[in-house]
Write a protein that holds these residues in place. Structure first.
Motif, PDB file in Angstrom:
ATOM      1  N   GLY A 127     -49.632  30.664  13.118  1.00 48.12           N
ATOM      2  CA  GLY A 127     -48.254  30.929  12.710  1.00 48.12           C
ATOM      3  C   GLY A 127     -48.240  31.557  11.328  1.00 48.12           C
ATOM      4  O   GLY A 127     -47.794  30.955  10.351  1.00 48.12           O
ATOM      5  N   LYS A 128     -48.739  32.781  11.225  1.00 48.02           N
ATOM      6  CA  LYS A 128     -48.913  33.443   9.930  1.00 48.02           C
ATOM      7  C   LYS A 128     -48.269  34.835   9.959  1.00 48.02           C
ATOM      8  O   LYS A 128     -48.267  35.505  10.989  1.00 48.02           O
ATOM      9  CB  LYS A 128     -50.409  33.601   9.616  1.00 48.02           C
ATOM     10  N   SER A 129     -47.764  35.261   8.808  1.00 49.57           N
ATOM     11  CA  SER A 129     -47.162  36.598   8.700  1.00 49.57           C
ATOM     12  C   SER A 129     -47.879  37.466   7.669  1.00 49.57           C
ATOM     13  O   SER A 129     -47.421  38.555   7.351  1.00 49.57           O
ATOM     14  CB  SER A 129     -45.675  36.493   8.347  1.00 49.57           C
ATOM     15  N   VAL A 130     -48.992  36.951   7.137  1.00 47.78           N
ATOM     16  CA  VAL A 130     -49.847  37.759   6.263  1.00 47.78           C
ATOM     17  C   VAL A 130     -51.267  37.702   6.808  1.00 47.78           C
ATOM     18  O   VAL A 130     -51.639  36.769   7.519  1.00 47.78           O
ATOM     19  CB  VAL A 130     -49.831  37.264   4.791  1.00 47.78           C
ATOM     20  N   ASN A 131     -52.060  38.720   6.482  1.00 53.88           N
ATOM     21  CA  ASN A 131     -53.434  38.740   6.981  1.00 53.88           C
ATOM     22  C   ASN A 131     -54.350  37.885   6.098  1.00 53.88           C
ATOM     23  O   ASN A 131     -53.883  37.180   5.189  1.00 53.88           O
ATOM     24  CB  ASN A 131     -53.942  40.180   7.121  1.00 53.88           C
ATOM     25  N   ARG A 132     -55.628  37.956   6.371  1.00 57.02           N
ATOM     26  CA  ARG A 132     -56.607  37.128   5.655  1.00 57.02           C
ATOM     27  C   ARG A 132     -56.641  37.398   4.158  1.00 57.02           C
ATOM     28  O   ARG A 132     -57.140  36.589   3.383  1.00 57.02           O
ATOM     29  CB  ARG A 132     -58.005  37.374   6.226  1.00 57.02           C
ATOM     30  N   PHE A 133     -56.101  38.533   3.751  1.00 54.59           N
ATOM     31  CA  PHE A 133     -56.129  38.926   2.338  1.00 54.59           C
ATOM     32  C   PHE A 133     -54.770  38.736   1.672  1.00 54.59           C
ATOM     33  O   PHE A 133     -54.546  39.199   0.557  1.00 54.59           O
ATOM     34  CB  PHE A 133     -56.591  40.376   2.221  1.00 54.59           C
ATOM     35  N   GLY A 134     -53.834  38.088   2.382  1.00 54.04           N
ATOM     36  CA  GLY A 134     -52.511  37.834   1.823  1.00 54.04           C
ATOM     37  C   GLY A 134     -51.561  38.999   1.903  1.00 54.04           C
ATOM     38  O   GLY A 134     -50.504  38.995   1.252  1.00 54.04           O
ATOM     39  N   GLU A 135     -51.897  40.005   2.715  1.00 49.79           N
ATOM     40  CA  GLU A 135     -51.052  41.199   2.842  1.00 49.79           C
ATOM     41  C   GLU A 135     -50.133  41.062   4.056  1.00 49.79           C
ATOM     42  O   GLU A 135     -50.580  40.622   5.118  1.00 49.79           O
ATOM     43  CB  GLU A 135     -51.940  42.438   3.012  1.00 49.79           C
ATOM     44  N   PRO A 136     -48.853  41.427   3.939  1.00 48.93           N
ATOM     45  CA  PRO A 136     -47.939  41.343   5.086  1.00 48.93           C
ATOM     46  C   PRO A 136     -48.426  42.181   6.257  1.00 48.93           C
ATOM     47  O   PRO A 136     -49.010  43.259   6.076  1.00 48.93           O
ATOM     48  CB  PRO A 136     -46.624  41.907   4.530  1.00 48.93           C
ATOM     49  N   ILE A 137     -48.210  41.676   7.468  1.00 51.13           N
ATOM     50  CA  ILE A 137     -48.604  42.421   8.663  1.00 51.13           C
ATOM     51  C   ILE A 137     -47.357  42.863   9.424  1.00 51.13           C
ATOM     52  O   ILE A 137     -46.296  42.250   9.312  1.00 51.13           O
ATOM     53  CB  ILE A 137     -49.534  41.598   9.569  1.00 51.13           C
ATOM     54  N   ASP A 138     -47.516  43.929  10.203  1.00 52.79           N
ATOM     55  CA  ASP A 138     -46.373  44.561  10.859  1.00 52.79           C
ATOM     56  C   ASP A 138     -46.326  44.275  12.363  1.00 52.79           C
ATOM     57  O   ASP A 138     -45.734  45.040  13.117  1.00 52.79           O
ATOM     58  CB  ASP A 138     -46.417  46.078  10.641  1.00 52.79           C
ATOM     59  N   TYR A 139     -46.958  43.193  12.796  1.00 55.57           N
ATOM     60  CA  TYR A 139     -46.949  42.851  14.218  1.00 55.57           C
ATOM     61  C   TYR A 139     -46.807  41.335  14.352  1.00 55.57           C
ATOM     62  O   TYR A 139     -47.048  40.586  13.397  1.00 55.57           O
ATOM     63  CB  TYR A 139     -48.223  43.338  14.914  1.00 55.57           C
ATOM     64  N   LYS A 168     -60.194  29.658  21.912  1.00 58.38           N
ATOM     65  CA  LYS A 168     -59.174  30.668  22.227  1.00 58.38           C
ATOM     66  C   LYS A 168     -58.336  30.977  20.982  1.00 58.38           C
ATOM     67  O   LYS A 168     -58.124  32.149  20.634  1.00 58.38           O
ATOM     68  CB  LYS A 168     -58.261  30.161  23.353  1.00 58.38           C
ATOM     69  N   VAL A 169     -57.862  29.922  20.318  1.00 58.69           N
ATOM     70  CA  VAL A 169     -57.047  30.096  19.113  1.00 58.69           C
ATOM     71  C   VAL A 169     -57.838  30.819  18.029  1.00 58.69           C
ATOM     72  O   VAL A 169     -57.320  31.694  17.326  1.00 58.69           O
ATOM     73  CB  VAL A 169     -56.538  28.725  18.618  1.00 58.69           C
ATOM     74  N   MET A 170     -59.109  30.463  17.879  1.00 61.29           N
ATOM     75  CA  MET A 170     -59.969  31.120  16.895  1.00 61.29           C
ATOM     76  C   MET A 170     -60.081  32.618  17.164  1.00 61.29           C
ATOM     77  O   MET A 170     -59.905  33.446  16.257  1.00 61.29           O
ATOM     78  CB  MET A 170     -61.363  30.484  16.925  1.00 61.29           C
ATOM     79  N   PHE A 171     -60.372  33.001  18.419  1.00 63.58           N
ATOM     80  CA  PHE A 171     -60.513  34.415  18.758  1.00 63.58           C
ATOM     81  C   PHE A 171     -59.205  35.171  18.558  1.00 63.58           C
ATOM     82  O   PHE A 171     -59.210  36.327  18.119  1.00 63.58           O
ATOM     83  CB  PHE A 171     -60.996  34.567  20.202  1.00 63.58           C
ATOM     84  N   GLN A 172     -58.075  34.542  18.859  1.00 64.72           N
ATOM     85  CA  GLN A 172     -56.791  35.210  18.629  1.00 64.72           C
ATOM     86  C   GLN A 172     -56.559  35.432  17.140  1.00 64.72           C
ATOM     87  O   GLN A 172     -56.081  36.491  16.729  1.00 64.72           O
ATOM     88  CB  GLN A 172     -55.656  34.397  19.243  1.00 64.72           C
ATOM     89  N   GLY A 173     -56.902  34.443  16.324  1.00 60.48           N
ATOM     90  CA  GLY A 173     -56.762  34.605  14.875  1.00 60.48           C
ATOM     91  C   GLY A 173     -57.609  35.750  14.355  1.00 60.48           C
ATOM     92  O   GLY A 173     -57.172  36.528  13.501  1.00 60.48           O
ATOM     93  N   PHE A 174     -58.835  35.868  14.882  1.00 63.68           N
ATOM     94  CA  PHE A 174     -59.688  36.992  14.491  1.00 63.68           C
ATOM     95  C   PHE A 174     -59.046  38.316  14.885  1.00 63.68           C
ATOM     96  O   PHE A 174     -59.066  39.281  14.124  1.00 63.68           O
ATOM     97  CB  PHE A 174     -61.060  36.873  15.153  1.00 63.68           C
ATOM     98  N   ALA A 175     -58.500  38.383  16.107  1.00 58.60           N
ATOM     99  CA  ALA A 175     -57.886  39.626  16.578  1.00 58.60           C
ATOM    100  C   ALA A 175     -56.676  40.002  15.722  1.00 58.60           C
ATOM    101  O   ALA A 175     -56.461  41.184  15.417  1.00 58.60           O
ATOM    102  CB  ALA A 175     -57.487  39.488  18.042  1.00 58.60           C
ATOM    103  N   TRP A 176     -55.883  39.012  15.333  1.00 62.97           N
ATOM    104  CA  TRP A 176     -54.695  39.283  14.509  1.00 62.97           C
ATOM    105  C   TRP A 176     -55.048  39.439  13.031  1.00 62.97           C
ATOM    106  O   TRP A 176     -54.179  39.755  12.217  1.00 62.97           O
ATOM    107  CB  TRP A 176     -53.677  38.160  14.693  1.00 62.97           C
ATOM    108  N   ASN A 177     -56.307  39.160  12.682  1.00 54.05           N
ATOM    109  CA  ASN A 177     -56.777  39.259  11.298  1.00 54.05           C
ATOM    110  C   ASN A 177     -56.027  38.315  10.368  1.00 54.05           C
ATOM    111  O   ASN A 177     -55.695  38.658   9.225  1.00 54.05           O
ATOM    112  CB  ASN A 177     -56.671  40.697  10.772  1.00 54.05           C
ATOM    113  N   VAL A 178     -55.742  37.102  10.882  1.00 57.09           N
ATOM    114  CA  VAL A 178     -55.110  36.077  10.051  1.00 57.09           C
ATOM    115  C   VAL A 178     -56.121  34.958   9.793  1.00 57.09           C
ATOM    116  O   VAL A 178     -57.133  34.846  10.484  1.00 57.09           O
ATOM    117  CB  VAL A 178     -53.840  35.495  10.716  1.00 57.09           C
ATOM    118  N   ASN A 179     -55.824  34.156   8.794  1.00 53.54           N
ATOM    119  CA  ASN A 179     -56.647  32.983   8.513  1.00 53.54           C
ATOM    120  C   ASN A 179     -56.111  31.820   9.344  1.00 53.54           C
ATOM    121  O   ASN A 179     -55.056  31.266   9.043  1.00 53.54           O
ATOM    122  CB  ASN A 179     -56.607  32.646   7.019  1.00 53.54           C
ATOM    123  N   SER A 180     -56.847  31.441  10.378  1.00 55.45           N
ATOM    124  CA  SER A 180     -56.393  30.389  11.291  1.00 55.45           C
ATOM    125  C   SER A 180     -56.700  28.988  10.788  1.00 55.45           C
ATOM    126  O   SER A 180     -56.423  28.017  11.490  1.00 55.45           O
ATOM    127  CB  SER A 180     -57.063  30.578  12.662  1.00 55.45           C
TER     128      SER A 180
END
Length: 526
Positions: A359-371, A480-492
């Motif tokens: 449930g994140k709206s920024v990527n692993r580097f703290g940058e907002p994502i557009d998806y 599954k959750v881990m792989f989705q987090g990697f795909a979305w480039n978020v910190n899970s």
């Protein structure tokens, strides 16, 4: 070298957006549907299979998802995780819950400690303690055996272990592995603790206090509630309590506990069921041997999740089909529907695991994502859910992907024939019917009775829910959750979203409020 790129920058994702959509009702009807059900399936472990025939994918979409897995380096990122990389970028920590059940890669050290050896040592200490309790070598003050274990914890210290206990309880009773009844206190609402305490014999109860930091407000409040009840019963609380905590917490070396078992910052609460957090209560309830079977099932799935062939890696496949549904097809939620009463609290556990992780709206580097990222997760066991919210799932305006779980045999191993079929057959008939009904629908001139179909689902099919298949099921969804987090480039693996409310609650209790916060505090008579 790993590339941590946003999903929408990947060439394979652009290709996925352009891929032709399939007509699910059409491909799932008649002989086409029969062939899909046989083909679109892959084993998770022996006795547990992931079937995705009723998902809105075809060979072309699957081929693009395979490209996405490779371009996003999903397996390579998993390898980096279990070899000890700092994957939790928010808190600058390793992520080691897989290490609690097996050594996937090389030796992992942190703070000069071999972490696999650390986790194994804690499991051995817990096993020894549980065996002593069961043998009557550790008793209450009267020299009598403890008969009940009560876990005091919240969030991941409650949801996972509680779901796992309920899932194994009937199996353990049937198979002679039931040692102690387990109860759980989590909510700071005093009615929760009171209800549990009123249902047990405190003189013969052992309490497990679970707090990594040793400072969790709700947990320490409930501990005080329990200690008060023990004192009123004339009992020494220190002879009735153990702690599961970090080695650096104030609970670690306290004389207030019979023993302390350790966890660390490299295992998030929602991933802690295979650590001491689940190990203590489950080993006391069912015995260390049963907990070991549970770990074995999880470890087997962890190993399978290293497979770079998407169609032979059910965790990564499940994850990427979910990404396709969320980001391309635009579906906002996923319903988890176990057709097993033993898994009654499993959807609640997955709510935390999935929604707190992704449930994140920024990527692993703290940058907002557009998806969009993680979906809403909800669910109830079948067939109860059919008489509750399936109306919206069948005919509502939103399409909600479904994840069914079903077993061929019940845990009790006995059944009765009623109207020509057993209860288990009736249960399985319902889940089979629902999959096809959701996918294919039914045309009717009466619009109120018309079912459009095209509503996707998958099913995990097992022979029977045992400790090993339960461990496998848990690890399937964790990975599954881990792989989705990697795909979305978020910190899970952090959860800053739970912190703000805690901070404000402390201000309220300290009467340091103004504005709307003060008015709400006054309305609630704080």
């Amino acid at each position: 070298m790993l590339n941590w790129n946003n999903l929408d920058t990947l060439a394979s994702y652009q290709e996925l957006e352009k891929a032709e959509r399939i007509n699910l009702a059409e491909v799932m009807s008649g002989e086409n549907g029969a062939e899909r059900v046989k083909t679109y399936s892959t084993p998770i472990v022996d006795g547990l299979t992931f079937n995705y025939a009723a998902k809105a994918v075809d060979d072309n979409v699957l081929a693009i998802l395979d490209k996405l897995a490779k371009e996003a380096q999903l397996v390579e990122k998993y390898e980096s995780l279990y070899n000890g990389a700092v994957i939790n970028t928010g808190e600058k920590r390793l992520v080691l819950h897989q290490l609690t059940r097996g050594q996937l890669g090389g030796k992992v050290e942190a703070d000069g400690v071999d972490k696999r050896e650390f986790y194994v040592t804690q499991q051995k200490r817990i096993a020894e303690f549980a065996n002593q309790v069961h043998a009557g070598e550790i008793t209450n003050a009267a020299g009598e055996k403890f008969t009940t274990v009560v876990q005091i914890g919240i969030g991941g210290s409650d949801l996972g272990p509680r779901a796992m206990y309920l899932a194994m309880e009937n199996w353990a009773k049937k198979n002679g592995a039931f040692k102690m009844e387990a109860k759980f206190i989590s909510n700071v609402d005093p009615d929760d603790a009171a209800a549990v305490l009123n249902s047990i014999d405190v003189e013969h109860s052992l309490f497990v206090l679970v707090s990594k930091s040793g400072t969790t407000l709700e947990t320490l409040t409930n501990e005080s509630f329990v200690k008060d009840a023990l004192a009123k019963a004339g009992l020494d609380a220190s002879k009735h309590m153990i702690a599961v905590t970090s080695e650096t917490s104030p609970l670690a070396k306290s004389d207030d506990y019979l023993a302390a078992f350790f966890m660390d910052d490299f295992i998030g609460g929602r991933y802690s069921s295979t650590s001491a957090v689940g190990g203590a209560v489950l080993s006391l309830a069912f015995g260390p041997e049963v907990f070991a079977q549970f770990l074995e099932g999880a470890a087997e799935v962890d190993r399978r999740a290293t497979n770079k062939n998407l169609l032979e890696n059910p965790e990564m496949l499940d994850a990427l089909i979910g990404v396709y549904e969320r980001n391309v097809l635009g579906y906002p939620a996923t319903a988890v529907l176990p057709y097993s009463q033993a898994l009654s609290r499993f959807p609640a556990h997955l709510q935390q695991m999935d929604m707190e992780s992704n449930g994140k709206s920024v990527n692993r580097f703290g940058e907002p994502i557009d998806y969009v990222t993680g979906p809403l997760i909800f669910g109830e066991p079948g067939t109860n859910g059919q008489h509750s919210f399936y109306q919206l799932l069948h005919q509502g305006t939103d399409i909600v992907p479904l994840q069914f779980i079903g077993f061929k045999d019940s845990q009790i191993g006995t059944d009765v024939v009623i109207q020509g079929s057993t209860s288990q057959q009736k249960l399985c008939a319902n889940v089979a019917a629902q999959i096809v009904a959701f996918a294919c629908g039914k045309a009717d001139d009466n619009r109120n009775k018309n079912f459009e179909g095209g509503r996707p689902s998958s099913i995990i099919i097992g022979e029977q829910l045992t400790p090993k298949t339960l461990g496998a099921l848990l690890a399937h969804f964790e990975n599954k959750v881990m792989f989705q987090g990697f795909a979305w480039n978020v910190n899970s693996f952090d959860q800053e979203g739970v912190q703000l409310g805690k901070v404000l609650a402390k201000r309220v209790l300290a009467h340091e409020t103004d504005g709307a916060l003060k008015v709400y505090s006054d309305l609630l008579n704080i």
